[in-house]
Scaffold this active site. Structure first.
Site, PDB file in Angstrom:
ATOM      1  N   LYS A   1      38.152  52.648  37.337  1.00  0.00           N
ATOM      2  CA  LYS A   1      39.706  52.502  37.704  1.00  0.00           C
ATOM      3  C   LYS A   1      40.089  51.495  36.769  1.00  0.00           C
ATOM      4  CE  LYS A   1      41.765  49.496  40.368  1.00  0.00           C
ATOM      5  NZ  LYS A   1      42.686  50.062  39.581  1.00  0.00           N
TER       6      LYS A   1
ATOM      7  N   GLU B   1      34.196  38.519  35.666  1.00  0.00           N
ATOM      8  CA  GLU B   1      34.782  38.452  34.788  1.00  0.00           C
ATOM      9  C   GLU B   1      36.165  37.930  35.360  1.00  0.00           C
ATOM     10  OE1 GLU B   1      37.110  37.273  32.445  1.00  0.00           O
ATOM     11  OE2 GLU B   1      36.572  38.883  31.276  1.00  0.00           O
TER      12      GLU B   1
ATOM     13  N   CYS C   1      42.185  35.971  28.923  1.00  0.00           N
ATOM     14  CA  CYS C   1      41.351  35.226  29.912  1.00  0.00           C
ATOM     15  C   CYS C   1      41.247  34.116  29.169  1.00  0.00           C
ATOM     16  CB  CYS C   1      40.246  35.950  30.418  1.00  0.00           C
ATOM     17  SG  CYS C   1      39.371  37.114  29.485  1.00  0.00           S
TER      18      CYS C   1
ATOM     19  N   GLU D   1      46.099  29.313  35.336  1.00  0.00           N
ATOM     20  CA  GLU D   1      46.402  30.312  34.257  1.00  0.00           C
ATOM     21  C   GLU D   1      48.122  31.130  34.419  1.00  0.00           C
ATOM     22  OE1 GLU D   1      44.413  34.423  34.594  1.00  0.00           O
ATOM     23  OE2 GLU D   1      43.369  33.613  33.291  1.00  0.00           O
TER      24      GLU D   1
END
Ligand code: NAI
Length: 811
Positions: free
Chosen positions: A193, A267, A301, A398
């Site tokens: 997906k 991840e 990331c 983040e």
């Protein structure tokens, strides 16, 4: 019109747009309407719901995509399940040829892929053309090789089955490649997906699969948002899930899959340190920062989002950065001369704006270039925060945008402390002209990837993935292949065990332990028959300590007769044991030779007392004297086995296609929890403890609840074998309680548990807090005497995580 002189003075240059016609033509060919790809065909929506995919450059819709629901997810999983037997039975060579054909075909259509990616995602065409798509192609070529070499390089492993894969929007096609290439190479089939903002290149990829005649159902693409992802996660026929995205959703997926037996790799987010020492080449550093945080608008990331600068050069570097930032160009992503494109969607833009405002409110100094970003579309300027407290929100969270926070340090050890002051651990980069310093710092950083004098470089031959809350598992390299394979023996476990020995039975029995109040040492019960009270306590920090509860529990022999008692550990004892393990950190830096020597010494000391241990085991449930002797002998052999491995389980140097030495180093987790099963109490304990110990972990172990006396006897073997205090800590008690405490503890980096089925589920769920790597058995027994099941590389692999250190060479 400007004169040449003026042009040279301003360095202004005109637009250099890449033509979108090819991609627009492809969209038009599909009437801008896209269906999921199931069983080798684009299926007209069973589900009428759709959503728009927009161009972040201007916010205009470019396509309508199906929001897949239960029916599509079911159909896709069914197609993948139907395709699995044939696909997995193909020879590695044939699978290799399919992967090779995919690589070739993408390469042929690379311009279409690059432009479509930029239209859909907003990233500069320079990046999609020169970085994303070439890396995608490289990934499929590289994994075509793994398919070919599977039998040689992964003996004893087999594919898992149907893999569900959920990817984010920041590198849409690249993340697809990172997921699909290894899955297919290993012989699995896939339902993938894409993220709802960026479905289009995945659908173009599906067309490539049709062109190369990949067997129907091997890859299925379902489109939709998080709710579609949720359906995929929960589907009972998915055997493996791979996810890249936010830590928050990673946690949800860990919880949703707990106890289901689905293999998982995550991840997740990051807040990577970019460390600059005062001898670094500052001009290279400035370009490094551009690549670290303004690459892909900072929506990366592993973005180097925390700049840590040695104090003496901080002002000079910040000034240089401001000058460079002033000359960065933000604008039309299809313009080949653009440095920073558009943010993927309004919601992401708002997230960035909000965090920047919070940073200002917290008192940090915010600097942005003098020019304004385009008003149409979703743009955000490069941003630098100075004066930032290490605990500030912007230094910890983040941001996933073009926002850099800068802090200073004085010494290398302060730099390491600051760099590790985060819940994440995805990547880091180190800038210095002193290679000794760089290679001293790199292993001390808690991050899966460390770049020396470089940043954001990737290759299919090198694994990528995080420590701590950045997730677990690796993508790329040999290490990445293991995420899509299982040891063949796992399918054969539980055989040969009596019902009584099956760990499923453990939880009901252990709850009926007979509690004996009062510290065991004072109970006056002579359990040894020698007249000397030997009721053992817990073993923490190299010493015997009383259990916090003050209780002990009775141990019965095979006939149900009382034969001793041991301390009943609780939450507090586990916390003390973890603290002791934490303090023993120097063990993880001990030489492999020393670790081997201690294992040999343990084996020797156990051999000296073999008779005594066999006597002890002979009265444990289900043990004859002969079996007891066999168990002791096998335990000694296993200690030798891991002593042999201690200095041989080494890393690799990956051959990446750059002037670079890329070192793949297996590192111990740090503090590792181990919950041992009830059966074969000595052998199962040694089989789990020895590999973890051999590779430098500090351990908190819950021994067999049913017959811990043989392990409490082992305290003396530990004492006499030079095992440093705090490296092996033993807390006897109820594994169902203690295992959960270990799972919830933030300072336990990984947890192994061989126990009851319900406990596996609890551990997987409870470990989602700090996204621990867990290895549980889902209630399946293991034959500890069978070398295929109970020892080997799988144990060593599970005892470590790989750090990849990139060291460039050449001037
Ligand atoms: P997200 O984690 O929600 O989305 C990633 C993928 O997961 C998408 O395909 C999404 O549809 C799917 N998803 C969402 N909820 C799900 C659920 N409950 N079950 C299964 N699948 C689900 O990330 P989002 O909202 O797009 O971005 C939020 C933040 O996450 C960003 O600001 C960034 O900090 C971080 N992020 C990190 C990424 C990375 O590469 N590590 C990539 C994307 C976002």
């Amino acid at each position: 019109m400007s004169t040449v002189r003026e042009i040279f003075e301003t360095m202004e240059y005109g637009p250099a747009p890449e033509a979108p016609d090819l991609a627009l033509g492809w969209l038009k060919k599909h009437q801008n309407r896209f269906h999921p790809f199931i069983g080798g065909r684009f299926k007209d929506a069973l589900n009428a719901q759709t959503f728009a995919s927009t161009n972040p450059r201007n916010g205009k819709p470019i396509a309508t995509v199906t929001q897949c629901g239960q029916a599509e997810v079911d159909a896709a999983v069914a197609a993948a399940a139907a395709a699995f037997p044939q696909w997995s039975a193909l020879s590695g060579h044939i699978r290799s040829r399919y992967l090779y054909a995919i690589a070739r075909q993408i390469q042929k259509h690379s311009r279409l892929f690059a432009v479509l990616e930029t239209l859909d995602n907003g990233k500069p065409i320079r990046e999609s053309r020169d970085i994303d798509i070439p890396l995608v192609v490289r990934h499929f070529y590289h994994h075509a090789g793994w398919a070919q070499l599977l039998v040689d390089e992964f003996p004893g492993y087999e594919p898992i089955g149907v893999c569900g894969q959920i990817i984010p929007w920041n590198f849409p096609l690249l993340m697809l490649a990172w997921k699909i290439a290894p899955a297919l190479a290993a012989g699995n089939t896939v339902v993938l997906k894409p993220a709802e903002f960026t479905s289009l290149t995945a659908l173009l990829f599906a067309e490539v699969l049709q062109q190369i005649h990949l067997p129907a159902g091997v890859v299925n693409i379902i489109t939709g948002d998080g709710s579609t992802g949720e359906l995929l996660v929960k589907h009972p026929e998915i055997q493996k899930l791979a996810f890249t995205g936010s830590t928050e959703v990673g946690r949800i997926i860990r919880q949703a899959t707990a106890g289901t037996g689905k293999k998982l790799s995550l991840e997740l987010g990051g807040k990577s340190a970019f460390i600059v020492f005062d001898d670094a080449d500052l001009d290279s550093v400035v370009e490094g920062v551009v690549d670290a945080i303004w690459f892909n608008q900072g929506q990366v990331c592993c973005a180097g989002s925390r700049l840590l600068v040695q104090e003496g050069i901080a002002q000079r570097l910040e000034q240089k950065l401001r000058v460079r930032m002033e000359s960065l160009r933000v604008g039309d992503p299809l313009d080949k001369a653009i440095d920073i494109g558009a943010i993927v969607a309004p919601i992401q833009l708002q997230r960035i704006e909000k965090l920047v405002e919070e940073g200002k409110a917290e008192g940090a100094t915010c600097w942005q270039p003098s020019w304004a970003v385009p008003q149409e579309g979703y743009f955000y300027p490069p941003t630098l925060f100075t004066n930032v407290e290490p605990a500030a929100q912007i230094a910890q969270v983040e941001i996933f945008g073009p926002v850099l926070v800068s802090m200073t340090f004085r010494t290398p050890s302060e730099a390491i402390e600051l760099a590790n002051n985060t819940v994440y651990g995805l990547a880091a980069s180190i800038w210095t002209e002193n290679v000794n310093l760089a290679l001293d710092v790199a292993p001390k950083l808690k991050a899966g990837v460390v770049w020396v004098n470089s940043t954001n470089v990737f290759d299919a031959a090198s694994g990528f993935g995080g420590y701590r809350e950045s997730g677990f598992g690796r993508e790329g390299g040999k290490e990445g292949m293991y995420e899509y394979l299982v040891p063949s023996w796992e399918g054969h476990v539980n055989a040969g065990l009596s019902d009584d020995a099956k760990p499923e039975n453990a939880d009901s029995t252990v709850r009926s332990v007979e509690l004996i109040p009062g510290p065991s040492a004072d109970s006056g019960v002579d359990s040894s028959g020698t007249g000397i009270d030997r009721s053992p306590k817990l073993y923490i920090g190299g010493k015997q300590v009383r259990p916090d509860s003050g209780y002990s529990f009775a141990i019965k022999d095979g006939s149900g007769n009382y034969c001793g008692e041991v301390g009943l550990g609780n939450r507090k004892d586990i916390r003390n044991a973890v603290e002791a393990a934490h303090k023993a950190a120097s063990w993880s830096r001990a030489t492999a030779h020393l670790r081997a020597q201690i294992l040999y010494y343990l084996a020797e000391n156990l051999a000296t007392r073999a008779e005594e241990f066999a006597d002890r085991l002979a009265v444990s449930p289900g043990h004859s004297r002969e079996q007891a002797e066999r168990e002791v002998t096998k335990s000694i052999e296993r200690l030798f086995y891991y002593a042999a491995w201690a200095d041989k389980y080494d890393g690799q140097v990956h051959p990446v296609p750059f002037r670079n030495i890329t070192l793949a180093m297996p590192e111990p987790w740090g503090t590792l929890g181990i919950v041992c099963p009830a059966e074969s109490p000595l052998l199962s304990f040694i089989s789990l403890v020895a590999p973890a110990f051999a590779l430098g972990n500090r351990l908190v172990v819950v021994p067999s609840w049913r017959y811990p006396l043989v392990i409490t006897d082992f305290y003396q073997v530990l004492d006499t074998s030079d095992v440093p205090g705090g490296v092996i800590n033993l807390v006897t008690g109820d594994p169902n309680e203690l295992g959960r405490v270990l799972a919830q503890h933030d300072d336990v980096a990984a947890l192994w548990c061989v126990g009851a089925k319900a406990l596996s589920e609890d551990i997987e769920r409870d470990s989602s807090g700090n996204v621990k790597s867990t290895w549980v058995n889902f209630g399946k027994g293991r034959d500890w005497f069978d070398d295929r099941q109970a020892q080997g590389r799988e144990y060593l692999r599970r005892a470590t995580q790989i750090k990849n250190i990139w060291v460039p060479y050449g001037e």
